[in-house]
Write a protein that holds these residues in place. Sequence first.
Motif, mmCIF file in Angstrom:
data_model
loop_
_atom_site.group_PDB
_atom_site.id
_atom_site.type_symbol
_atom_site.label_atom_id
_atom_site.label_comp_id
_atom_site.label_asym_id
_atom_site.label_seq_id
_atom_site.Cartn_x
_atom_site.Cartn_y
_atom_site.Cartn_z
ATOM 1 N N ARG A 193 0.819 -1.216 0.000
ATOM 2 C CA ARG A 193 0.000 0.000 0.000
ATOM 3 C C ARG A 193 0.854 1.269 0.000
ATOM 4 O O ARG A 193 0.371 2.341 -0.339
ATOM 5 C CB ARG A 193 -0.921 0.009 1.225
ATOM 6 N N THR A 194 2.118 1.152 0.376
ATOM 7 C CA THR A 194 3.011 2.314 0.419
ATOM 8 C C THR A 194 3.792 2.499 -0.872
ATOM 9 O O THR A 194 4.558 3.450 -0.997
ATOM 10 C CB THR A 194 4.010 2.182 1.584
ATOM 11 N N VAL A 195 3.600 1.594 -1.831
ATOM 12 C CA VAL A 195 4.380 1.598 -3.077
ATOM 13 C C VAL A 195 3.576 2.274 -4.183
ATOM 14 O O VAL A 195 2.352 2.178 -4.235
ATOM 15 C CB VAL A 195 4.738 0.145 -3.472
ATOM 16 N N ASP A 196 4.274 2.978 -5.059
ATOM 17 C CA ASP A 196 3.647 3.570 -6.236
ATOM 18 C C ASP A 196 2.848 2.493 -6.975
ATOM 19 O O ASP A 196 3.415 1.485 -7.414
ATOM 20 C CB ASP A 196 4.736 4.144 -7.149
ATOM 21 N N LEU A 248 4.042 0.578 -10.039
ATOM 22 C CA LEU A 248 5.121 -0.401 -9.932
ATOM 23 C C LEU A 248 4.605 -1.789 -9.559
ATOM 24 O O LEU A 248 5.312 -2.786 -9.746
ATOM 25 C CB LEU A 248 6.141 0.062 -8.887
ATOM 26 N N VAL A 249 3.386 -1.852 -9.000
ATOM 27 C CA VAL A 249 2.847 -3.141 -8.532
ATOM 28 C C VAL A 249 1.395 -3.295 -8.981
ATOM 29 O O VAL A 249 0.492 -3.452 -8.168
ATOM 30 C CB VAL A 249 2.968 -3.273 -7.006
ATOM 31 N N PRO A 250 1.160 -3.232 -10.283
ATOM 32 C CA PRO A 250 -0.230 -3.284 -10.757
ATOM 33 C C PRO A 250 -0.908 -4.599 -10.376
ATOM 34 O O PRO A 250 -0.339 -5.672 -10.543
ATOM 35 C CB PRO A 250 -0.094 -3.149 -12.283
#
Length: 237
Positions: free
Chosen positions: A153-156, A159-161
Amino acid sequence: ADRLAPVGISDVRPLAGGASSLTYSAQRDGQRVVVKVAPPGVEPVLHRDVLRQARLLRALAGRGVPLPEVVHEDPGAPVEVPPLFVMTFLDGSSLEPLFDRDLDGTPADVVHDRLHDAARVLARLHAIDPSTSVTEPVTSPADELERWCRTLRTVDPSLVPGWDDAGDVLRTTVPAALGPAIVHGDFRLGNLLAVDRRITAVVDWEIWAVGDPRVDLGWFLLNADPDTYRRATPYVS
């Protein structure tokens, strides 16, 4: 360097590698050592808790898992003066054969044998009864899943679709827990040292836990699968 000088540790220099703590090489009694320091200015908790790593290394000493030896600890005065510990330096390669592009010429058959030896080391780690070594709450498979969801949840999102959809699917298929065992959390050749065909040390214990040993096994196998990174290296076959 000022903090380590009184205990005979000198020639402190930055050492490449390590993302969640600061890593240095130094000298002690003519021998090379490694210094791990929590980042300054933030609480030394979770993966930044270097003394928690040191406690585990001490607890596992002589238990059949190759490890560096802890030779000094300093709690500091967080957050201004971060904690640190010092351990022996061990020679070895941390080649990640299916990911690294900067390869060191290690023959494929040697890497093959390293993977098999790593599997044996992992089995010895998981055979240790955690209750005889550490005092730590047990992390269930569901806990592990939610820990990674909190991180993602803290990642762009670009980058993690689709990670949240994957999380929803995994929540419906969480297995009953095995173990508990001491779990390294990032067990792969890149976090091991090897000389020739043998593993000489397990390093980078930032996210160790007591939990389901399949967390380590799954991650180890994922990093032994050439389809994971789909990079052209000499070891894909």
